[in-house]
Write a protein that holds these residues in place. Structure first.
Motif, PDB file in Angstrom:
ATOM      1  N   ARG A  62      56.906 -26.984 -18.369  1.00 29.37           N
ATOM      2  CA  ARG A  62      56.526 -25.595 -18.506  1.00 29.37           C
ATOM      3  C   ARG A  62      55.614 -25.498 -19.709  1.00 29.37           C
ATOM      4  O   ARG A  62      55.989 -25.934 -20.778  1.00 29.37           O
ATOM      5  CB  ARG A  62      57.814 -24.801 -18.700  1.00 29.37           C
ATOM      6  N   ALA A  63      54.387 -25.003 -19.545  1.00 27.77           N
ATOM      7  CA  ALA A  63      53.438 -25.017 -20.649  1.00 27.77           C
ATOM      8  C   ALA A  63      52.918 -23.629 -20.924  1.00 27.77           C
ATOM      9  O   ALA A  63      52.707 -22.860 -20.017  1.00 27.77           O
ATOM     10  CB  ALA A  63      52.274 -25.931 -20.320  1.00 27.77           C
ATOM     11  N   SER A  64      52.711 -23.302 -22.175  1.00 21.74           N
ATOM     12  CA  SER A  64      52.219 -21.979 -22.534  1.00 21.74           C
ATOM     13  C   SER A  64      51.364 -22.098 -23.771  1.00 21.74           C
ATOM     14  O   SER A  64      51.126 -23.178 -24.284  1.00 21.74           O
ATOM     15  CB  SER A  64      53.399 -21.034 -22.820  1.00 21.74           C
ATOM     16  N   ALA A  65      50.913 -20.933 -24.245  1.00 20.05           N
ATOM     17  CA  ALA A  65      50.139 -20.937 -25.479  1.00 20.05           C
ATOM     18  C   ALA A  65      50.970 -21.466 -26.635  1.00 20.05           C
ATOM     19  O   ALA A  65      50.444 -21.931 -27.639  1.00 20.05           O
ATOM     20  CB  ALA A  65      49.641 -19.522 -25.783  1.00 20.05           C
ATOM     21  N   ARG A  66      52.285 -21.405 -26.518  1.00 20.96           N
ATOM     22  CA  ARG A  66      53.168 -21.903 -27.570  1.00 20.96           C
ATOM     23  C   ARG A  66      53.408 -23.401 -27.436  1.00 20.96           C
ATOM     24  O   ARG A  66      54.144 -23.990 -28.196  1.00 20.96           O
ATOM     25  CB  ARG A  66      54.509 -21.167 -27.516  1.00 20.96           C
ATOM     26  N   GLY A  67      52.781 -24.014 -26.433  1.00 20.31           N
ATOM     27  CA  GLY A  67      52.977 -25.435 -26.239  1.00 20.31           C
ATOM     28  C   GLY A  67      53.896 -25.707 -25.065  1.00 20.31           C
ATOM     29  O   GLY A  67      54.325 -24.811 -24.359  1.00 20.31           O
ATOM     30  N   THR A  68      54.188 -26.981 -24.860  1.00 15.64           N
ATOM     31  CA  THR A  68      55.010 -27.396 -23.728  1.00 15.64           C
ATOM     32  C   THR A  68      56.482 -27.315 -24.082  1.00 15.64           C
ATOM     33  O   THR A  68      56.873 -27.556 -25.213  1.00 15.64           O
ATOM     34  CB  THR A  68      54.652 -28.828 -23.331  1.00 15.64           C
ATOM     35  N   SER A  69      57.286 -26.997 -23.087  1.00 18.13           N
ATOM     36  CA  SER A  69      58.725 -26.994 -23.304  1.00 18.13           C
ATOM     37  C   SER A  69      59.412 -27.541 -22.066  1.00 18.13           C
ATOM     38  O   SER A  69      58.802 -27.698 -21.005  1.00 18.13           O
ATOM     39  CB  SER A  69      59.241 -25.585 -23.634  1.00 18.13           C
ATOM     40  N   GLN A  70      60.675 -27.844 -22.204  1.00 18.56           N
ATOM     41  CA  GLN A  70      61.456 -28.462 -21.142  1.00 18.56           C
ATOM     42  C   GLN A  70      62.721 -27.647 -20.919  1.00 18.56           C
ATOM     43  O   GLN A  70      63.447 -27.361 -21.855  1.00 18.56           O
ATOM     44  CB  GLN A  70      61.824 -29.886 -21.569  1.00 18.56           C
ATOM     45  N   TRP A  71      62.959 -27.274 -19.662  1.00 21.56           N
ATOM     46  CA  TRP A  71      64.156 -26.511 -19.332  1.00 21.56           C
ATOM     47  C   TRP A  71      65.128 -27.360 -18.519  1.00 21.56           C
ATOM     48  O   TRP A  71      64.710 -28.178 -17.705  1.00 21.56           O
ATOM     49  CB  TRP A  71      63.790 -25.265 -18.519  1.00 21.56           C
ATOM     50  N   PHE A  72      66.413 -27.131 -18.730  1.00 24.59           N
ATOM     51  CA  PHE A  72      67.468 -27.879 -18.049  1.00 24.59           C
ATOM     52  C   PHE A  72      68.356 -26.913 -17.270  1.00 24.59           C
ATOM     53  O   PHE A  72      68.847 -25.932 -17.822  1.00 24.59           O
ATOM     54  CB  PHE A  72      68.318 -28.656 -19.062  1.00 24.59           C
ATOM     55  N   ALA A  73      68.562 -27.211 -16.002  1.00 25.08           N
ATOM     56  CA  ALA A  73      69.366 -26.341 -15.145  1.00 25.08           C
ATOM     57  C   ALA A  73      70.842 -26.705 -15.226  1.00 25.08           C
ATOM     58  O   ALA A  73      71.213 -27.733 -15.788  1.00 25.08           O
ATOM     59  CB  ALA A  73      68.884 -26.425 -13.700  1.00 25.08           C
ATOM     60  N   GLU A  74      71.656 -25.846 -14.649  1.00 23.40           N
ATOM     61  CA  GLU A  74      73.090 -26.106 -14.560  1.00 23.40           C
ATOM     62  C   GLU A  74      73.480 -26.225 -13.092  1.00 23.40           C
ATOM     63  O   GLU A  74      73.241 -25.314 -12.292  1.00 23.40           O
ATOM     64  CB  GLU A  74      73.885 -24.968 -15.211  1.00 23.40           C
ATOM     65  N   HIS A  75      74.038 -27.367 -12.714  1.00 24.94           N
ATOM     66  CA  HIS A  75      74.498 -27.622 -11.349  1.00 24.94           C
ATOM     67  C   HIS A  75      75.864 -28.285 -11.406  1.00 24.94           C
ATOM     68  O   HIS A  75      76.167 -29.006 -12.357  1.00 24.94           O
ATOM     69  CB  HIS A  75      73.522 -28.536 -10.598  1.00 24.94           C
ATOM     70  N   HIS A  76      76.662 -28.072 -10.375  1.00 24.28           N
ATOM     71  CA  HIS A  76      78.008 -28.654 -10.334  1.00 24.28           C
ATOM     72  C   HIS A  76      78.285 -29.251  -8.952  1.00 24.28           C
ATOM     73  O   HIS A  76      77.848 -28.719  -7.937  1.00 24.28           O
ATOM     74  CB  HIS A  76      79.060 -27.588 -10.660  1.00 24.28           C
ATOM     75  N   LEU A  77      79.002 -30.368  -8.941  1.00 21.87           N
ATOM     76  CA  LEU A  77      79.415 -31.048  -7.709  1.00 21.87           C
ATOM     77  C   LEU A  77      78.221 -31.383  -6.822  1.00 21.87           C
ATOM     78  O   LEU A  77      78.282 -31.302  -5.597  1.00 21.87           O
ATOM     79  CB  LEU A  77      80.421 -30.189  -6.933  1.00 21.87           C
ATOM     80  N   ASN A  78      77.112 -31.770  -7.439  1.00 23.27           N
ATOM     81  CA  ASN A  78      75.915 -32.169  -6.712  1.00 23.27           C
ATOM     82  C   ASN A  78      75.576 -33.610  -7.065  1.00 23.27           C
ATOM     83  O   ASN A  78      75.085 -33.881  -8.174  1.00 23.27           O
ATOM     84  CB  ASN A  78      74.734 -31.262  -7.073  1.00 23.27           C
ATOM     85  N   PRO A  79      75.807 -34.564  -6.169  1.00 23.06           N
ATOM     86  CA  PRO A  79      75.570 -35.971  -6.483  1.00 23.06           C
ATOM     87  C   PRO A  79      74.132 -36.278  -6.883  1.00 23.06           C
ATOM     88  O   PRO A  79      73.886 -37.200  -7.672  1.00 23.06           O
ATOM     89  CB  PRO A  79      75.925 -36.689  -5.174  1.00 23.06           C
ATOM     90  N   GLY A  80      73.171 -35.520  -6.358  1.00 18.85           N
ATOM     91  CA  GLY A  80      71.773 -35.821  -6.633  1.00 18.85           C
ATOM     92  C   GLY A  80      71.146 -35.013  -7.734  1.00 18.85           C
ATOM     93  O   GLY A  80      69.930 -35.073  -7.935  1.00 18.85           O
ATOM     94  N   VAL A  81      71.939 -34.239  -8.459  1.00 22.31           N
ATOM     95  CA  VAL A  81      71.390 -33.417  -9.545  1.00 22.31           C
ATOM     96  C   VAL A  81      72.282 -33.556 -10.768  1.00 22.31           C
ATOM     97  O   VAL A  81      73.477 -33.269 -10.692  1.00 22.31           O
ATOM     98  CB  VAL A  81      71.291 -31.927  -9.144  1.00 22.31           C
ATOM     99  N   ALA A  82      71.711 -34.006 -11.865  1.00 24.19           N
ATOM    100  CA  ALA A  82      72.483 -34.171 -13.099  1.00 24.19           C
ATOM    101  C   ALA A  82      72.198 -32.984 -14.011  1.00 24.19           C
ATOM    102  O   ALA A  82      71.073 -32.779 -14.425  1.00 24.19           O
ATOM    103  CB  ALA A  82      72.108 -35.475 -13.796  1.00 24.19           C
ATOM    104  N   GLY A  83      73.210 -32.199 -14.341  1.00 25.98           N
ATOM    105  CA  GLY A  83      72.968 -31.058 -15.208  1.00 25.98           C
ATOM    106  C   GLY A  83      74.154 -30.134 -15.270  1.00 25.98           C
ATOM    107  O   GLY A  83      74.022 -28.935 -15.054  1.00 25.98           O
ATOM    108  N   THR A  84      75.323 -30.662 -15.558  1.00 32.84           N
ATOM    109  CA  THR A  84      76.518 -29.826 -15.561  1.00 32.84           C
ATOM    110  C   THR A  84      76.607 -28.939 -16.788  1.00 32.84           C
ATOM    111  O   THR A  84      77.266 -27.901 -16.745  1.00 32.84           O
ATOM    112  CB  THR A  84      77.778 -30.701 -15.492  1.00 32.84           C
ATOM    113  N   SER A  85      75.974 -29.331 -17.877  1.00 35.09           N
ATOM    114  CA  SER A  85      76.087 -28.561 -19.119  1.00 35.09           C
ATOM    115  C   SER A  85      74.741 -28.535 -19.833  1.00 35.09           C
ATOM    116  O   SER A  85      74.395 -29.469 -20.547  1.00 35.09           O
ATOM    117  CB  SER A  85      77.145 -29.168 -20.043  1.00 35.09           C
ATOM    118  N   PRO A  86      73.949 -27.472 -19.648  1.00 29.83           N
ATOM    119  CA  PRO A  86      72.651 -27.400 -20.317  1.00 29.83           C
ATOM    120  C   PRO A  86      72.732 -27.569 -21.831  1.00 29.83           C
ATOM    121  O   PRO A  86      71.885 -28.233 -22.423  1.00 29.83           O
ATOM    122  CB  PRO A  86      72.146 -26.004 -19.944  1.00 29.83           C
TER     123      PRO A  86
END
Length: 357
Positions: A16-40
């Motif tokens: 995600r990029a803006s005038a403030r520079g690039t940043s990285q966001w992390f999602a929250e998912h549960h019980l999904n074998p193909g998605v890692a992100g239980t605790s942002p």
């Protein structure tokens, strides 16, 4: 205009990029074998400790099974260790259904033959109602909540978070609460939403930033941003609406190579929308071996049709079209491929083309 944010997954990250520079966001998912992100918050802390300047955020914390206090404490602690770098994205997932009458949406941008006036694909709205009766979804909610617990009303929960951050929280009988660390944390609060419903209204009425999900619900992105802007009231944070819009993107040196990398997207989306849980992102060979039914194709068609896949020039043009149609101030990019190197290369090629433009 693109912002870079990240939904953490083995398959996908969102730059995600803006005038403030690039940043990285992390999602929250549960019980999904193909998605890692239980605790942002945990992933944010680990990432912040390994970086120095990039902004980091949640996209989004699922407030349906959290309290305002636990959210402010977690992000306040990370901010205390890595001050001034956090975006606190908040979502309704798993929460109490909105109550009361729904206010009529503003007049929507006309969609003719599945396209916005500038040609952006806007497919028919997808209904997630079939997921509500899924045993797996019911199990997830049961495991995430304390027995007999009831989620707080979403708008009230947002108000409590803002008050705890500001140090102005008072209970109904006037008792103060002060969160340490957390009070005064320099976090940027965002509301994430997929439609013109409660999330868009809450974000607008509180004068907060709003992130609309074209990549999750492309059929409702226009109503989401328009409802937010219609509800917007200036605040200490913003004097006018501020919108980020997400897109699924795969970029390669040429269109054919990009389509090969994106081949697994349809089966991967199918696994989510059948409530099976996100599978590890298939290889192109595994994707070609998938046997499709007409019902399966209908289940994923809106997502497949609105994924931006191709050369850097092609995808950058589609992103510009998305930004124009929605009036986005920033764009949130999610790239999902089987191989991590291909994902990194996709971001690199897109960044080079965007800078050139």
């Amino acid at each position: 205009m693109p912002r870079s944010g990240t939904a953490t997954s083995r398959e996908g990250q969102n730059p995600r990029a803006s005038a403030r520079g690039t940043s990285q966001w992390f999602a929250e998912h549960h019980l999904n074998p193909g998605v890692a992100g239980t605790s942002p918050a945990v992933v944010l802390a680990l990432t912040a400790s390994a970086t120095s300047t990039i902004r980091l955020g949640s996209g989004a914390v699922q407030l349906g099974h959290r309290t305002a206090l636990s959210t402010v404490e977690e992000f306040g602690l990370v901010d205390a260790l890595h001050p001034g770098r956090l975006d606190l994205g908040l979502g309704r997932s798993g929460g109490r259904p909105p109550g009361g009458p729904v206010e009529p949406l503003p007049d929507a941008t006309p969609v003719v033959d599945g396209r916005a006036p500038n040609g952006l694909p806007i497919p028919p709205k997808f209904s997630f109602a079939h997921l509500l009766g899924s045993p797996r979804v019911a199990l997830q909610l049961a495991l995430l909540k304390q027995p007999n617990a009831e989620s707080q009303e979403y708008g009230e929960q947002i108000d409590d978070i803002l008050a705890l951050l500001a140090g102005t929280y008072r209970s109904a009988d006037g008792v103060e609460a002060h969160v340490v660390p957390g009070e005064g944390a320099d976090v940027q609060v965002w509301i994430l939403g997929s439609s013109g419903g409660e999330s868009a209204e809450v974000a607008g009425r509180r004068g907060l930033r709003f992130a609309a999900n074209y990549h999750v619900s492309p059929g409702t992105v226009l109503e989401a941003v328009e409802a937010y802007r219609a509800a917007f009231q200036p605040s200490d944070v913003l004097d006018k609406p501020y919108v980020s819009v997400s897109a699924d993107v795969v970029v390669a040196e040429d269109d054919e190579s990009a389509r090969e990398l994106a081949a697994g997207y349809g089966p991967w989306v199918r696994s989510i929308r059948t409530a099976e849980g996100a599978i590890p992102f298939p290889t192109p060979e595994e994707a070609r071996a998938h046997v499709w039914t007409e019902a399966d194709r209908a289940l994923v068609q809106d997502r497949v049709d609105t994924q931006f896949v191709g050369s850097p020039s092609r995808v950058a043009g589609q992103l510009e079209q998305l930004g124009e149609a929605t009036g986005a101030d920033e764009l949130l990019i999610t790239t999902i491929t089987h191989d991590h190197a291909d994902r990194g290369r996709s971001y690199e090629l897109l960044a080079q083309e965007w800078r050139r433009r």
